[in-house]
Design an enzyme around this catalytic site. Structure first.
Site, PDB file in Angstrom:
ATOM      1  CE1 TYR A  36     -11.342 -23.194  10.827  1.00  0.00           C
ATOM      2  CE2 TYR A  36      -9.929 -23.997  12.598  1.00  0.00           C
ATOM      3  CZ  TYR A  36     -10.577 -22.953  11.955  1.00  0.00           C
ATOM      4  OH  TYR A  36     -10.465 -21.681  12.443  1.00  0.00           O
ATOM      5  CE  LYS A  78      18.393 -31.153  24.807  1.00  0.00           C
ATOM      6  NZ  LYS A  78      19.387 -32.019  24.126  1.00  0.00           N
ATOM      7  NE  ARG A  98      23.230 -33.121  18.086  1.00  0.00           N
ATOM      8  CZ  ARG A  98      22.370 -33.187  19.102  1.00  0.00           C
ATOM      9  NH1 ARG A  98      21.083 -32.935  18.906  1.00  0.00           N
ATOM     10  NH2 ARG A  98      22.772 -33.509  20.308  1.00  0.00           N
ATOM     11  CG  MET A 145      -3.548 -21.309  16.895  1.00  0.00           C
ATOM     12  SD  MET A 145      -3.238 -19.722  16.125  1.00  0.00           S
ATOM     13  CE  MET A 145      -3.050 -20.166  14.415  1.00  0.00           C
TER      14      MET A 145
HETATM   15  C1  LIG Z   1      19.538 -33.219  24.826  1.00  0.00           C
HETATM   16  C2  LIG Z   1      20.818 -33.862  25.140  1.00  0.00           C
HETATM   17  C3  LIG Z   1      20.927 -34.762  26.210  1.00  0.00           C
HETATM   18  C4  LIG Z   1      19.739 -35.224  27.036  1.00  0.00           C
HETATM   19  O1  LIG Z   1      19.012 -36.222  26.392  1.00  0.00           O
HETATM   20  P1  LIG Z   1      17.856 -37.006  27.178  1.00  0.00           P
HETATM   21  O2  LIG Z   1      17.401 -38.043  26.215  1.00  0.00           O
HETATM   22  O3  LIG Z   1      16.776 -36.003  27.461  1.00  0.00           O
HETATM   23  O4  LIG Z   1      18.447 -37.526  28.418  1.00  0.00           O
HETATM   24  C5  LIG Z   1      22.187 -35.248  26.525  1.00  0.00           C
HETATM   25  N1  LIG Z   1      23.272 -34.888  25.808  1.00  0.00           N
HETATM   26  C6  LIG Z   1      23.209 -34.030  24.760  1.00  0.00           C
HETATM   27  C7  LIG Z   1      24.442 -33.688  24.036  1.00  0.00           C
HETATM   28  C8  LIG Z   1      21.975 -33.510  24.384  1.00  0.00           C
HETATM   29  O5  LIG Z   1      21.906 -32.685  23.334  1.00  0.00           O
END
Ligand SMILES: *Cc1c(COP(=O)(O)O)cnc(C)c1O
Length: 357
Positions: free
Chosen positions: A252, A38, A128, A300
């Site tokens: 800055y 992801k 979640r 930036m």
């Molecule tokens: C992001 C995620 C993972 C991976 O987590 P890591 O700590 O990077 O291994 C696994 N399961 C779900 C549901 C996630 O959202």
């Protein structure tokens, strides 16, 4: 974004990713591997990483349908699980692009289209997404009723597996085991993320381990595992080098004052590229064999480095992250965040380069 003249680049060693996956597999007793790619594989490049590891892993996972479509468009063939929420808008795309959905709410059984494959998601304490443990019989009935959909797996997610001694992780593990008693026919069960896989060798890792950060060479908490190889190095060059005098102020808000006559390098990388502003006056970067302090607020597009007496030529390589410079644990610690965020902060302005070592 097209980087014709990038000011910095990350170098990703793809075989390190493969080796990390094989080590995680070995440590968890040969379980199947789901590679979490992801957010553009935590900005390591989802397409490149997925194509390289496709034969080594069993599943891939993304957060959104769009991320899944991108992989399919680039020819990735492995099963892809989408963690996100199915909607009437995106339901058809699961079929069109052969993506596996996550069902985490009763409404999803009616949202998805005929023939869609899915995994059930139970919330054992993450708070979640997912069904509550009390819903297990109701969910079972819905799954049995909805034979127009194809149940391929069931999973849950740890909230505290980053921490190697968490009682709550054990509680979640046990809650999931109880839920599984209602779903003995489901062929694929998974719960462990990188933290659980690396910190909890005694846990049942079920059929498959999900790893995102681990395959990139980092553990998700503060425990640094030496057996994982960091896959990414971030480099730039000294864009300008100038003389600076004792008492001169830099950047800055003038938060840094030169302690002694010397030289200052301006590096063309800033928070617009993913260097957190919270690293201002904290970060150290590698030039040659030595670490030098970053000076003044990160801006930036630039940050400055105090070189002391050393005058380096313009164009000299500067390593920001990885190799013998600070690694992503050091960045995360100094910036008060986690390694995941250090990586996802890296923006498309930073060029990506790959090697097969
Ligand atoms: C992001 C995620 C993972 C991976 O987590 P890591 O700590 O990077 O291994 C696994 N399961 C779900 C549901 C996630 O959202």
């Amino acid at each position: 974004m097209r980087n014709n003249f990038p000011n910095s680049f990350v170098h990703i060693r793809l075989e390190s990713v493969t080796r990390n996956i094989l080590k995680i597999k070995e440590k968890t007793g040969g379980k199947k591997i789901l590679a979490v790619v992801k957010c553009d594989a935590y900005r390591h490049g989802a397409v490149e990483v997925s194509k390289h590891i496709e034969e080594t892993v069993d599943w891939l996972a993304v957060a959104t349908v769009d991320e899944g479509i991108e992989l399919r468009m680039k020819g990735v063939k492995k099963p892809i699980l989408v963690f996100g929420i199915p909607t009437y808008d995106n339901a058809a795309a699961y079929i069109t692009h052969n993506l596996t959905a996550t069902i985490s709410h009763v409404t999803h059984f009616s949202v998805l289209m005929d023939g869609t494959g899915y995994h059930l998601n139970f919330d054992t304490g993450m708070g979640r997404l997912g069904f509550s443990p009390a819903q297990r019989e109701e969910v079972r009935a819905l799954a049995v009723m909805n034979q127009r959909l194809v149940c391929k797996g069931i999973y849950s997610h740890y909230a505290t597996a980053d921490d190697p001694g968490s009682d709550f992780a054990a509680t979640q593990h046990d809650r999931f085991k109880e839920i599984l008693a209602s779903f003995s026919e489901i062929p694929l069960v998974h719960m462990s993320n990188t933290g659980a896989a690396t910190n909890y060798p005694g846990f049942d890792h079920f059929d498959m381990v999900r790893t995102g950060l681990g395959m990139l060479g980092y553990n998700s908490g503060e425990t640094r595992h030496g057996w994982l190889e960091h896959a990414l190095t971030w480099k730039s060059t000294a864009g300008q080098v100038r003389a600076i005098q004792k008492g001169d102020v830099v950047s800055y808000s003038s938060t840094w004052k030169c302690p002694k006559d010397g030289f200052l390098a301006t590096i063309p990388v800033g928070y617009g590229d993913g260097v957190p502003r919270s690293l201002s006056n904290k970060l150290k970067v590698l030039i040659g064999e030595k670490l030098y302090p970053q000076a003044g607020n990160v801006t930036m597009d630039y940050f400055m480095v105090y070189l002391g007496k050393e005058k380096i030529p313009t164009g000299t390589e500067v390593t920001l992250l990885g190799d013998k410079a600070w690694n992503a644990y050091d960045w995360a610690e100094a910036a008060g965040t986690n390694v995941h965020e250090v990586f996802t902060n890296i923006t498309p302005r930073v060029d990506k380069r790959y090697s097969n070592d």
